[in-house]
Enzyme design. Structure first.
Site, PDB file in Angstrom:
ATOM      1  N   LYS A 196      -0.363  13.990  -1.849  1.00  0.00           N
ATOM      2  CA  LYS A 196      -0.014  13.143  -0.695  1.00  0.00           C
ATOM      3  C   LYS A 196      -0.392  11.699  -0.999  1.00  0.00           C
ATOM      4  O   LYS A 196      -1.567  11.339  -0.998  1.00  0.00           O
ATOM      5  CB  LYS A 196      -0.741  13.586   0.576  1.00  0.00           C
ATOM      6  CG  LYS A 196      -0.133  12.895   1.797  1.00  0.00           C
ATOM      7  CD  LYS A 196      -1.020  12.882   3.006  1.00  0.00           C
ATOM      8  CE  LYS A 196      -1.909  11.681   3.090  1.00  0.00           C
ATOM      9  NZ  LYS A 196      -1.208  10.380   3.203  1.00  0.00           N
ATOM     10  N   GLU A 199       0.108   6.635   3.059  1.00  0.00           N
ATOM     11  CA  GLU A 199       1.340   6.437   3.832  1.00  0.00           C
ATOM     12  C   GLU A 199       1.958   5.058   3.623  1.00  0.00           C
ATOM     13  O   GLU A 199       3.149   4.873   3.788  1.00  0.00           O
ATOM     14  CB  GLU A 199       1.139   6.728   5.321  1.00  0.00           C
ATOM     15  CG  GLU A 199      -0.135   6.216   5.955  1.00  0.00           C
ATOM     16  CD  GLU A 199      -1.324   7.168   5.786  1.00  0.00           C
ATOM     17  OE1 GLU A 199      -1.740   7.395   4.630  1.00  0.00           O
ATOM     18  OE2 GLU A 199      -1.846   7.657   6.803  1.00  0.00           O
ATOM     19  N   GLY A 249     -10.589   8.017  -1.474  1.00  0.00           N
ATOM     20  CA  GLY A 249     -10.403   7.213  -0.268  1.00  0.00           C
ATOM     21  C   GLY A 249     -11.742   6.847   0.332  1.00  0.00           C
ATOM     22  O   GLY A 249     -12.769   6.856  -0.356  1.00  0.00           O
ATOM     23  N   GLY A 250     -11.737   6.552   1.620  1.00  0.00           N
ATOM     24  CA  GLY A 250     -12.946   6.085   2.282  1.00  0.00           C
ATOM     25  C   GLY A 250     -13.986   7.191   2.475  1.00  0.00           C
ATOM     26  O   GLY A 250     -13.646   8.383   2.529  1.00  0.00           O
ATOM     27  N   THR A 253     -13.446   9.282   5.661  1.00  0.00           N
ATOM     28  CA  THR A 253     -12.371  10.279   5.506  1.00  0.00           C
ATOM     29  C   THR A 253     -12.865  11.424   4.621  1.00  0.00           C
ATOM     30  O   THR A 253     -12.562  12.596   4.880  1.00  0.00           O
ATOM     31  CB  THR A 253     -11.123   9.637   4.861  1.00  0.00           C
ATOM     32  OG1 THR A 253     -10.865   8.388   5.480  1.00  0.00           O
ATOM     33  CG2 THR A 253      -9.911  10.522   5.010  1.00  0.00           C
ATOM     34  N   GLY A 254     -13.636  11.087   3.599  1.00  0.00           N
ATOM     35  CA  GLY A 254     -14.174  12.102   2.693  1.00  0.00           C
ATOM     36  C   GLY A 254     -14.991  13.138   3.449  1.00  0.00           C
ATOM     37  O   GLY A 254     -14.895  14.344   3.182  1.00  0.00           O
ATOM     38  N   GLU A 271     -13.798  11.067  -4.409  1.00  0.00           N
ATOM     39  CA  GLU A 271     -14.042   9.744  -4.997  1.00  0.00           C
ATOM     40  C   GLU A 271     -13.998   8.755  -3.839  1.00  0.00           C
ATOM     41  O   GLU A 271     -12.925   8.475  -3.300  1.00  0.00           O
ATOM     42  CB  GLU A 271     -12.946   9.407  -6.016  1.00  0.00           C
ATOM     43  CG  GLU A 271     -12.850  10.375  -7.175  1.00  0.00           C
ATOM     44  CD  GLU A 271     -14.050  10.325  -8.093  1.00  0.00           C
ATOM     45  OE1 GLU A 271     -14.797   9.336  -8.054  1.00  0.00           O
ATOM     46  OE2 GLU A 271     -14.250  11.293  -8.839  1.00  0.00           O
ATOM     47  N   CYS A 305     -12.518   0.244  -5.255  1.00  0.00           N
ATOM     48  CA  CYS A 305     -13.705   1.002  -4.838  1.00  0.00           C
ATOM     49  C   CYS A 305     -14.951   0.551  -5.597  1.00  0.00           C
ATOM     50  O   CYS A 305     -16.040   0.524  -5.049  1.00  0.00           O
ATOM     51  CB  CYS A 305     -13.464   2.484  -5.039  1.00  0.00           C
ATOM     52  SG  CYS A 305     -12.896   2.841  -6.691  1.00  0.00           S
ATOM     53  N   GLU A 406     -18.960  -1.369   3.127  1.00  0.00           N
ATOM     54  CA  GLU A 406     -17.841  -1.677   2.239  1.00  0.00           C
ATOM     55  C   GLU A 406     -16.778  -2.454   3.011  1.00  0.00           C
ATOM     56  O   GLU A 406     -16.265  -1.978   4.015  1.00  0.00           O
ATOM     57  CB  GLU A 406     -17.232  -0.380   1.698  1.00  0.00           C
ATOM     58  CG  GLU A 406     -16.119  -0.640   0.715  1.00  0.00           C
ATOM     59  CD  GLU A 406     -15.422   0.634   0.243  1.00  0.00           C
ATOM     60  OE1 GLU A 406     -15.087   1.481   1.091  1.00  0.00           O
ATOM     61  OE2 GLU A 406     -15.209   0.767  -0.970  1.00  0.00           O
TER      62      GLU A 406
HETATM   63  P1  NAD Z   1      -8.494   6.324   3.512  1.00  0.00           P
HETATM   64  O1  NAD Z   1      -9.667   7.215   3.423  1.00  0.00           O
HETATM   65  O2  NAD Z   1      -8.147   5.742   4.823  1.00  0.00           O
HETATM   66  O3  NAD Z   1      -7.168   7.074   3.023  1.00  0.00           O
HETATM   67  C1  NAD Z   1      -7.052   7.667   1.754  1.00  0.00           C
HETATM   68  C2  NAD Z   1      -6.057   8.800   1.846  1.00  0.00           C
HETATM   69  O4  NAD Z   1      -6.568   9.781   2.741  1.00  0.00           O
HETATM   70  C3  NAD Z   1      -4.685   8.399   2.383  1.00  0.00           C
HETATM   71  O5  NAD Z   1      -3.688   9.139   1.702  1.00  0.00           O
HETATM   72  C4  NAD Z   1      -4.759   8.836   3.830  1.00  0.00           C
HETATM   73  O6  NAD Z   1      -3.502   9.111   4.372  1.00  0.00           O
HETATM   74  C5  NAD Z   1      -5.603  10.087   3.729  1.00  0.00           C
HETATM   75  N1  NAD Z   1      -6.315  10.459   4.959  1.00  0.00           N
HETATM   76  C6  NAD Z   1      -6.731   9.634   5.967  1.00  0.00           C
HETATM   77  N2  NAD Z   1      -7.331  10.361   6.931  1.00  0.00           N
HETATM   78  C7  NAD Z   1      -7.301  11.657   6.540  1.00  0.00           C
HETATM   79  C8  NAD Z   1      -7.781  12.881   7.110  1.00  0.00           C
HETATM   80  N3  NAD Z   1      -8.416  12.908   8.270  1.00  0.00           N
HETATM   81  N4  NAD Z   1      -7.584  14.013   6.412  1.00  0.00           N
HETATM   82  C9  NAD Z   1      -6.968  14.001   5.209  1.00  0.00           C
HETATM   83  N5  NAD Z   1      -6.478  12.887   4.633  1.00  0.00           N
HETATM   84  C10 NAD Z   1      -6.657  11.717   5.283  1.00  0.00           C
HETATM   85  O7  NAD Z   1      -8.718   5.211   2.423  1.00  0.00           O
HETATM   86  P2  NAD Z   1      -7.796   3.984   2.093  1.00  0.00           P
HETATM   87  O8  NAD Z   1      -7.975   2.972   3.161  1.00  0.00           O
HETATM   88  O9  NAD Z   1      -6.407   4.447   1.754  1.00  0.00           O
HETATM   89  O10 NAD Z   1      -8.450   3.515   0.723  1.00  0.00           O
HETATM   90  C11 NAD Z   1      -9.576   2.727   0.683  1.00  0.00           C
HETATM   91  C12 NAD Z   1     -10.816   3.537   0.395  1.00  0.00           C
HETATM   92  O11 NAD Z   1     -10.639   4.311  -0.782  1.00  0.00           O
HETATM   93  C13 NAD Z   1     -12.012   2.675   0.137  1.00  0.00           C
HETATM   94  O12 NAD Z   1     -13.128   3.157   0.817  1.00  0.00           O
HETATM   95  C14 NAD Z   1     -12.221   2.799  -1.360  1.00  0.00           C
HETATM   96  O13 NAD Z   1     -13.528   2.560  -1.772  1.00  0.00           O
HETATM   97  C15 NAD Z   1     -11.782   4.175  -1.619  1.00  0.00           C
HETATM   98  N6  NAD Z   1     -11.387   4.349  -3.018  1.00  0.00           N
HETATM   99  C16 NAD Z   1     -12.235   5.049  -3.838  1.00  0.00           C
HETATM  100  C17 NAD Z   1     -11.930   5.216  -5.186  1.00  0.00           C
HETATM  101  C18 NAD Z   1     -12.854   5.962  -6.107  1.00  0.00           C
HETATM  102  O14 NAD Z   1     -12.431   6.335  -7.194  1.00  0.00           O
HETATM  103  N7  NAD Z   1     -14.102   6.207  -5.764  1.00  0.00           N
HETATM  104  C19 NAD Z   1     -10.737   4.681  -5.691  1.00  0.00           C
HETATM  105  C20 NAD Z   1      -9.902   3.988  -4.832  1.00  0.00           C
HETATM  106  C21 NAD Z   1     -10.244   3.847  -3.486  1.00  0.00           C
END
Ligand code: NAD
Length: 511
Positions: A196, A199, A249-250, A253-254, A271, A305, A406
């Site tokens: 996925k 979006e 991602g964030g 969310t993780g 991650e 990140c 962050e």
């Molecule tokens: P995000 O967590 O908002 O979204 C990431 C992904 O998760 C998107 O595809 C989103 O649609 C999905 N998502 C959102 N809510 C969800 C849920 N409840 N259940 C399942 N999936 C869901 O993050 P973002 O704003 O897209 O990206 C920025 C974040 O990503 C920052 O915190 C950054 O540090 C982190 N990031 C980490 C790494 C790493 O390798 N550690 C790399 C790139 C980005």
């Protein structure tokens, strides 16, 4: 302004002509078929550099996620992929890498259109993505098992096997590269995937799916399902048919993904975010330290990140380094990623821009000194696009929100320290532990500091370069597990021990 931007709707359509459509929008790729969302949902994508609508894509729902998961499940348990061997998979990954290279110009322009980052960054990302597929193509056929000399007439060995169906959820800051980091090791190890994309940035992942189709990947092995995180992403994380979920991602969310994954205790790798320290000692090479301090935070407009978002400067150097840093930050050319003069692009969306701006206001309210930036650039650029000028705060305190949280934008906070012990204490003083750098000409000191840094990715006298060969991931709340390298491959495998009796006769344990 010199620009290579695809001109207007016609130019954009030309750039996106290789994507497939269904129901009046760019289509998802599920079970080897291109299709619209089950409920006909669509989403408009916006160019963050100017606010133009660039494309309409399918917006999936739970039903689409379930269909994609079922397809991946059938492909793993019933399809020919389950019988594939490492050589076949390696060949596929090499051919995929070649396709990315062949179409790198198209892919990087698509990425710049969708994500906004300068072409010189997206060109680099495409090459990196191709190399990731190539690296895992190579690794697929390398030795991975173990054998043991054990007592009794037994031969004991350990083999690695694919986990099964892998749900993969990625962010918008490196759209194709993050897809490569997820798909390449998973496929090398023989898994099937439901990917996925974020979006906001699905276009290059959809183009990647056209390559899978051309290479005749068996249906259902890779599925690209589009939609909102809390809907489609959640459905993947919660599904009992998904054996592993890999998320980038964030941190917030993780946490929710980890909770959703408990139903069937699926494997997880996370991650997550960071607030990484970049430590400059007084004996560092001055120009190198200044240069990498800027690169550490302003590359990709700070939407990285591992960004070096906290610059820790030794007291005796502080008053010399800060003015030089500010002077150079003010010269960074902010603009449209298609303009070859541009050095820093926009923030991904208006909503994220406003979030970054709220942090800048908080920094001012908390009493930090705004040394430069903090504003949208003047004129059309600032009005239509989501730009924020490179921003630096000094006179910060460790407890400040801008020091602890962050921001994920072009905002650097400068902290001061007196000695090695204080540098280490400040460096480790957040909930995160993703990355960190040290600048000094004293190599023993550099290593002492790195040893004490609670972070998974570290640099000495540089910042940011990383390679597919080495593991990527964080300590503390920056994540669980590692991607890339052999660690990243192992994370897509189950481990099985096999004990073979070499003296086939009854044991006689029970008379
Ligand atoms: P995000 O967590 O908002 O979204 C990431 C992904 O998760 C998107 O595809 C989103 O649609 C999905 N998502 C959102 N809510 C969800 C849920 N409840 N259940 C399942 N999936 C869901 O993050 P973002 O704003 O897209 O990206 C920025 C974040 O990503 C920052 O915190 C950054 O540090 C982190 N990031 C980490 C790494 C790493 O390798 N550690 C790399 C790139 C980005």
């Amino acid at each position: 302004m010199q620009t290579m931007e695809p001109k207007g709707a016609t130019g954009q359509a030309e750039l996106l002509k290789n994507l497939r459509t269904a129901g009046g929008a760019y289509a998802m790729f599920i079970d080897g078929q291109w299709g619209a969302a089950a409920d006909g949902g669509t989403r408009e994508l916006v160019n963050p550099a100017n606010g133009d609508v660039i494309a309409k894509v399918a917006e999936g729902s739970q039903a689409d996620a379930e269909r994609a998961i079922q397809a991946a499940h059938d492909a793993f348990y019933k399809g020919p992929w389950g019988e594939s061997n490492a050589q076949d998979r390696a060949k596929l990954l090499f051919r995929l890498a070649d396709k990315i290279d062949e179409h790198a110009a198209e892919l990087s322009r698509m990425e710049t259109l969708n994500n906004g980052k300068p072409l010189r960054e997206t060109e680099y990302d495409m090459a990196d993505a191709a190399n990731c597929f190539r690296y895992y193509g190579g690794l697929a056929t390398k030795p991975s098992g173990q054998t043991f000399d054990v007592p009794a007439a037994s031969q004991t060995m350990v083999v690695r096997e694919p986990i099964g169906v892998c749900g993969q959820i990625i962010p918008w800051n490196y759209p194709l590269l993050m897809a490569a980091w997820k798909l390449a090791p998973a496929l090398a190890a023989g898994n099937t995937c439901v990917l996925k994309p974020a979006e906001l940035t699905p276009l290059t992942a959809l183009r990647l799916a056209t390559f899978f189709e051309e290479l005749e990947l068996p249906k259902g092995v890779v599925n690209i399902v589009l939609g909102a995180g809390p809907v489609v992403g959640h459905a993947i994380a919660a599904s009992p048919l998904v054996d592993k979920v890999a998320f980038t991602g964030g941190t917030k969310t993780g946490r929710s993904i980890m909770q959703a994954a408990t139903g069937n205790l699926k494997k997880i790798s996370l991650e997550l975010g960071g607030k990484s320290p970049n430590i400059v000692f007084a004996d560092a090479d001055f120009d190198t330290a200044v240069d990498y301090a800027l690169f550490g935070i302003f590359a990709n407009a700070g939407q990285v990140c591992s960004a070096g978002s906290r610059l820790l400067v030794q007291d005796s150097l502080h008053d010399k380094l800060l003015p030089r840093l500010v002077e150079r930050a003010k010269k960074i050319r902010v603009g449209d990623g298609f303009d070859p003069q541009t050095e820093m692009g926009p923030i991904i969306s208006r909503a994220h821009q406003e979030k970054v701006e709220a942090y800048i206001r908080a920094g001012i309210e908390e009493g930090a000194t705004l040394e430069c930036g903090g504003q949208r650039p003047p004129g059309e650029l600032g009005e239509k696009g989501n730009f924020i000028e490179p921003t630096i705060f000094s006179h910060t305190k460790p407890g400040m929100k801008i020091v602890q949280e962050e921001i994920f934008g072009p905002v650097l906070v400068v902290q001061r320290f007196k000695d090695e012990a204080e540098a280490i204490a400040l460096a480790n003083d957040t909930i995160y532990g993703l990355a960190g750098g040290v600048f000094t000409n004293d190599i023993a000191k550099a290593h002492r500091v790195i040893r004490k840094l609670r972070a998974g990715i570290t640099w000495i006298n540089t910042y940011h370069p990383t390679y597919n060969e080495a593991p990527w991931g964080g300590y503390k709340q920056s994540g669980i597990g590692r991607e890339l390298g052999t660690h990243g491959y192992d994370a897509y495998t189950e481990v099985k021990q096999i004990n073979v009796n070499l003296a086939v006769e009854p044991s006689g344990w029970f008379s």
